[in-house]
Enzyme design. Structure first.
Site, PDB file in Angstrom:
ATOM      1  N   GLU A 177       0.828  -1.214   0.000  1.00  0.00           N
ATOM      2  CA  GLU A 177       0.000   0.000   0.000  1.00  0.00           C
ATOM      3  C   GLU A 177       0.861   1.261   0.000  1.00  0.00           C
ATOM      4  O   GLU A 177       1.095   1.867   1.051  1.00  0.00           O
ATOM      5  CB  GLU A 177      -0.951   0.028   1.202  1.00  0.00           C
ATOM      6  CG  GLU A 177      -1.909   1.215   1.154  1.00  0.00           C
ATOM      7  CD  GLU A 177      -2.812   1.320   2.375  1.00  0.00           C
ATOM      8  OE1 GLU A 177      -3.701   2.185   2.376  1.00  0.00           O
ATOM      9  OE2 GLU A 177      -2.621   0.549   3.331  1.00  0.00           O
ATOM     10  N   LYS A 214      -2.690  -1.981  -3.006  1.00  0.00           N
ATOM     11  CA  LYS A 214      -3.729  -1.097  -2.493  1.00  0.00           C
ATOM     12  C   LYS A 214      -3.309   0.331  -2.782  1.00  0.00           C
ATOM     13  O   LYS A 214      -2.302   0.806  -2.252  1.00  0.00           O
ATOM     14  CB  LYS A 214      -3.951  -1.310  -0.993  1.00  0.00           C
ATOM     15  CG  LYS A 214      -5.075  -0.438  -0.422  1.00  0.00           C
ATOM     16  CD  LYS A 214      -5.465  -0.842   0.986  1.00  0.00           C
ATOM     17  CE  LYS A 214      -6.563   0.064   1.520  1.00  0.00           C
ATOM     18  NZ  LYS A 214      -7.056  -0.362   2.854  1.00  0.00           N
TER      19      LYS A 214
END
Length: 297
Positions: A177, A214
């Site tokens: 992420e 992400k």
């Protein structure tokens, strides 16, 4: 092990991932949004008790099933606690058909070169082993990009993939992420640098390895399509990043192959003061909207 079934759910599942992983710094704000004031708890343990009660209420709600919620990201304390008399990860998979993930990062370093790298993660190997034993499928690790600085973004990607390699070696699926702050003026430029760096790192992965990504909702629709289509990527998921749920859903729906992994946008409108009927109805409406945006993009 149920790894194969969980992998298939992540690859083919029509739904989204619920981010239920608020940790120390973000927990008081999440509780306030849920209608619990700061004076409702005196110690950190009491604070996390309240947070776990909120998460358990979400996970046990009738609409929170693997039909539309295909995964859930947990805070470490949530993994270590029980839901409806069962360890949380076991409950999610066996009773709800929801694939459990664990947030493993321990916060962010001070900003340098326009980014915040992850802090060191003490006891990482032991944590990963404990997660795997608990039935966790994968991990999530967050860092932040606040400027279109090529050197900083390359450092973020290098750190993310190095940690991802450790996670994969432990038999878990990493969700990398590298979040781009949605309010920065050069967001589109930062996303372009990030996409190129991610593609380069993905190309260098062994052929038998995959990761999940992400990412912040992109400034240009379908900008992350090359990542969605990359053979080393199991799934691309998006964070709401501060967008209200309706706005986040509208952007998400325009991005092919990207599904939601929302936190605040999922819990928007939920309150500790609601009756179970009102709470469940509000959550069901949120799940339906996020699901529709995830599967329609």
């Amino acid at each position: 092990m149920t790894t194969a079934a969980m992998t298939e759910k992540m690859r083919e599942g029509r739904g989204f991932i619920a981010a239920l992983d608020q940790s120390g710094g973000s927990t008081p704000k999440a509780l306030r949004q849920y209608g619990i004031a700061d004076d409702a708890w005196k110690t950190e343990d009491e604070m996390f008790d309240l947070m776990h009660a909120m998460r358990a209420r979400i996970m046990t709600a009738p609409a929170f099933t693997g039909e539309k919620v295909i995964g859930a990201i947990l805070f470490e304390q949530t993994m270590d606690r029980m839901v409806d008399g069962m360890p949380t990860a076991t409950y999610l998979w066996q009773k709800r058909g929801v694939v459990p993930f664990l947030k493993i990062d321990k916060g962010l370093e001070a900003e340098a070169d326009g980014v915040q790298l992850m802090k060191p993660i003490p006891g990482l190997e032991a944590l990963l082993a404990r997660a795997r034993a608990a039935g966790i499928f994968g991990t999530k690790e967050r860092s932040v990009i606040s400027a279109a600085h090529p050197g900083g973004i390359k450092a973020i990607v290098a750190q993310q993939f190095a940690l991802g390699a450790q996670v994969a070696a432990a038999g878990l699926m990493p969700i990398l992420e590298p979040e781009v702050t949605i309010s920065i003026p050069d967001k589109a430029e930062a996303e372009a640098i990030l996409r190129d760096a991610l593609l380069e790192a993905l190309d260098a992965l062994p052929q038998d390895r995959q990761v999940m990504l992400k990412l912040s909702l992109p400034s240009v629709d379908n900008f992350f399509a090359p990542l969605v289509d990359h053979p080393r990527v199991l799934r691309v998921v998006a964070l709401s990043g501060g967008h209200a749920r309706d706005a986040a859903n509208a952007i998400l729906a325009r991005n092919r192959g990207v599904i939601a992994s929302f936190s605040r946008a999922l819990s928007e409108g939920l309150s500790a003061q609601q009756s179970d009927a009102a709470f469940n109805a509000t959550l069901a409406e949120a799940i339906e909207g996020i699901w529709s945006a995830s599967v329609g993009g």
